[in-house]
Design an enzyme around this catalytic site. Structure first.
Site, PDB file in Angstrom:
ATOM      1  N   LYS A  77      -4.723 -12.171  33.958  1.00 40.60           N
ATOM      2  CA  LYS A  77      -6.105 -11.730  34.213  1.00 40.60           C
ATOM      3  C   LYS A  77      -6.529 -12.031  35.649  1.00 40.60           C
ATOM      4  O   LYS A  77      -7.051 -11.168  36.351  1.00 40.60           O
ATOM      5  CB  LYS A  77      -7.093 -12.392  33.232  1.00 40.60           C
ATOM      6  CG  LYS A  77      -6.800 -12.128  31.771  1.00 40.60           C
ATOM      7  CD  LYS A  77      -7.817 -12.775  30.860  1.00 40.60           C
ATOM      8  CE  LYS A  77      -7.836 -14.291  30.886  1.00 40.60           C
ATOM      9  NZ  LYS A  77      -6.582 -14.933  30.414  1.00 40.60           N
ATOM     10  N   ARG A  86      -4.787 -24.066  23.861  1.00 40.56           N
ATOM     11  CA  ARG A  86      -5.446 -22.867  24.414  1.00 40.56           C
ATOM     12  C   ARG A  86      -4.987 -21.607  23.683  1.00 40.56           C
ATOM     13  O   ARG A  86      -5.778 -20.711  23.427  1.00 40.56           O
ATOM     14  CB  ARG A  86      -5.158 -22.750  25.918  1.00 40.56           C
ATOM     15  CG  ARG A  86      -5.985 -23.734  26.738  1.00 40.56           C
ATOM     16  CD  ARG A  86      -5.412 -23.941  28.107  1.00 40.56           C
ATOM     17  NE  ARG A  86      -5.374 -22.744  28.908  1.00 40.56           N
ATOM     18  CZ  ARG A  86      -4.563 -22.569  29.947  1.00 40.56           C
ATOM     19  NH1 ARG A  86      -3.720 -23.513  30.298  1.00 40.56           N
ATOM     20  NH2 ARG A  86      -4.618 -21.470  30.643  1.00 40.56           N
ATOM     21  N   ARG A 132      -2.412 -26.851  37.254  1.00 44.93           N
ATOM     22  CA  ARG A 132      -3.724 -27.060  36.632  1.00 44.93           C
ATOM     23  C   ARG A 132      -3.603 -28.108  35.534  1.00 44.93           C
ATOM     24  O   ARG A 132      -2.612 -28.121  34.804  1.00 44.93           O
ATOM     25  CB  ARG A 132      -4.208 -25.741  36.005  1.00 44.93           C
ATOM     26  CG  ARG A 132      -4.921 -24.873  36.982  1.00 44.93           C
ATOM     27  CD  ARG A 132      -5.222 -23.484  36.467  1.00 44.93           C
ATOM     28  NE  ARG A 132      -5.652 -23.369  35.083  1.00 44.93           N
ATOM     29  CZ  ARG A 132      -6.024 -22.207  34.530  1.00 44.93           C
ATOM     30  NH1 ARG A 132      -6.013 -21.094  35.243  1.00 44.93           N
ATOM     31  NH2 ARG A 132      -6.407 -22.152  33.275  1.00 44.93           N
ATOM     32  N   ARG A 160     -15.512 -14.787  26.014  1.00 37.42           N
ATOM     33  CA  ARG A 160     -14.389 -15.394  25.301  1.00 37.42           C
ATOM     34  C   ARG A 160     -14.693 -15.629  23.838  1.00 37.42           C
ATOM     35  O   ARG A 160     -13.859 -16.169  23.123  1.00 37.42           O
ATOM     36  CB  ARG A 160     -14.136 -16.756  25.943  1.00 37.42           C
ATOM     37  CG  ARG A 160     -12.843 -16.799  26.690  1.00 37.42           C
ATOM     38  CD  ARG A 160     -12.733 -18.201  27.190  1.00 37.42           C
ATOM     39  NE  ARG A 160     -11.423 -18.514  27.561  1.00 37.42           N
ATOM     40  CZ  ARG A 160     -10.958 -18.376  28.801  1.00 37.42           C
ATOM     41  NH1 ARG A 160     -11.695 -17.848  29.737  1.00 37.42           N
ATOM     42  NH2 ARG A 160      -9.747 -18.757  29.068  1.00 37.42           N
ATOM     43  N   ARG A 163       3.300 -21.816  36.745  1.00 38.17           N
ATOM     44  CA  ARG A 163       2.133 -21.515  37.597  1.00 38.17           C
ATOM     45  C   ARG A 163       1.715 -22.695  38.479  1.00 38.17           C
ATOM     46  O   ARG A 163       1.681 -23.845  38.060  1.00 38.17           O
ATOM     47  CB  ARG A 163       0.937 -21.128  36.728  1.00 38.17           C
ATOM     48  CG  ARG A 163      -0.336 -20.984  37.576  1.00 38.17           C
ATOM     49  CD  ARG A 163      -1.465 -20.348  36.858  1.00 38.17           C
ATOM     50  NE  ARG A 163      -1.763 -20.949  35.588  1.00 38.17           N
ATOM     51  CZ  ARG A 163      -2.509 -20.363  34.663  1.00 38.17           C
ATOM     52  NH1 ARG A 163      -3.029 -19.175  34.890  1.00 38.17           N
ATOM     53  NH2 ARG A 163      -2.739 -20.970  33.519  1.00 38.17           N
TER      54      ARG A 163
END
Ligand code: AP5
Length: 213
Positions: A13, A171, A160, A88, A127
């Site tokens: 996203k 998540r 992160r 969300r 990431r």
């Protein structure tokens, strides 16, 4: 034009929303980036969000709806926007429609990036994000030119805190339980489009452009 980009954690996203916004001249609104900025500045909002964020849970709807409503009221939405990370939950989607109605606007398109669970886990594990401009990089699919340094602004690249494996599991579960129903909300009103997010980033971008036009 006002577009919502949907998809599970790691679907791409952030990567695609920033590209779409610059291509179409829209404002990129990323609630995850906004929360990370509040947390690193140590604001009241950042302190309230931190526990939820780090555990991989959603920040409560009332906080998030106030945050988006204030942004739209303060900055207007005439330029159009690409929303990444909001809504969300179904209550967030309803509240967004109401807030935009006040200014005569509406979400025209919601696009879902479909990616398999194995690929999501692989992308999140690789990431790194920039502490300065928040641009995501990936040690496998888009490694930075210089190790640990952002290609965009030269900032420091870090993992992160919510990309730790325990938080990622949480998540993905929260996505299935609380965010997946948002697809039905946009489908009912004929605004939902599906895009195969598992292709390479350039191909995903072309599919996305075709879906919003
Ligand atoms: P947020 O920051 O929005 O995270 P997320 O939705 O979990 O999504 P991610 O940022 O993990 O993934 P992405 O889809 O943007 O993928 P990316 O482009 O980085 O939210 C974080 C937290 O904030 C939430 O858990 C919650 O606590 C809170 N929050 C935020 N908004 C909220 C709201 N509205 N309500 C309540 N709480 C809220 O790509 C992932 C990786 O893959 C990158 O390394 C990238 O380089 C790579 N990649 C991208 N595309 C491809 C491709 N096509 N092929 C290969 N690699 C790719």
């Amino acid at each position: 034009m006002r577009i919502v980009l949907l998809g599970p954690p790691g679907a791409g996203k952030g990567t695609q929303a920033s590209r779409l916004a610059s291509n179409l001249g829209l404002v990129h609104v990323a609630t995850g980036d906004m929360l990370r900025a509040e947390m690193s500045a140590g604001t009241e909002l950042g302190k309230k969000a931190k526990g939820y964020y780090e555990a991989g849970d959603l920040v409560p709807d009332d906080i998030m709806i106030r945050m988006i409503a204030a942004l739209i009221e303060d900055e207007g939405d005439e330029a159009g926007m690409v929303l990444d990370g909001f809504p969300r939950t179904v209550p967030q989607a309803g509240a967004l429609d109401e807030v935009l109605q006040h200014s005569g606007g509406a979400i025209e398109r919601a696009v879902n990036l479909r990616v398999s669970r194995d690929e999501l886990v692989r992308r999140i594990a690789g990431r790194l994000i920039c502490t300065s401009c928040q641009r995501p990089h990936n040690i496998e699919s888009s490694p930075p030119g210089k190790e640990g340094v952002c290609d965009e602004c030269g900032g420091e690249l870090v993992q992160r805190p919510d990309d730790r494996p325990e938080a990622v599991e949480r998540r993905l579960k929260v996505y299935e339980e609380q965010t997946a129903p948002v697809l039905g909300y946009y489908e009912k009103s004929g605004r939902l489009r599906q895009v195969d997010g598992e292709q390479d980033p350039d191909r995903v971008f072309s599919l996305l452009l075709a879906a919003v036009r």
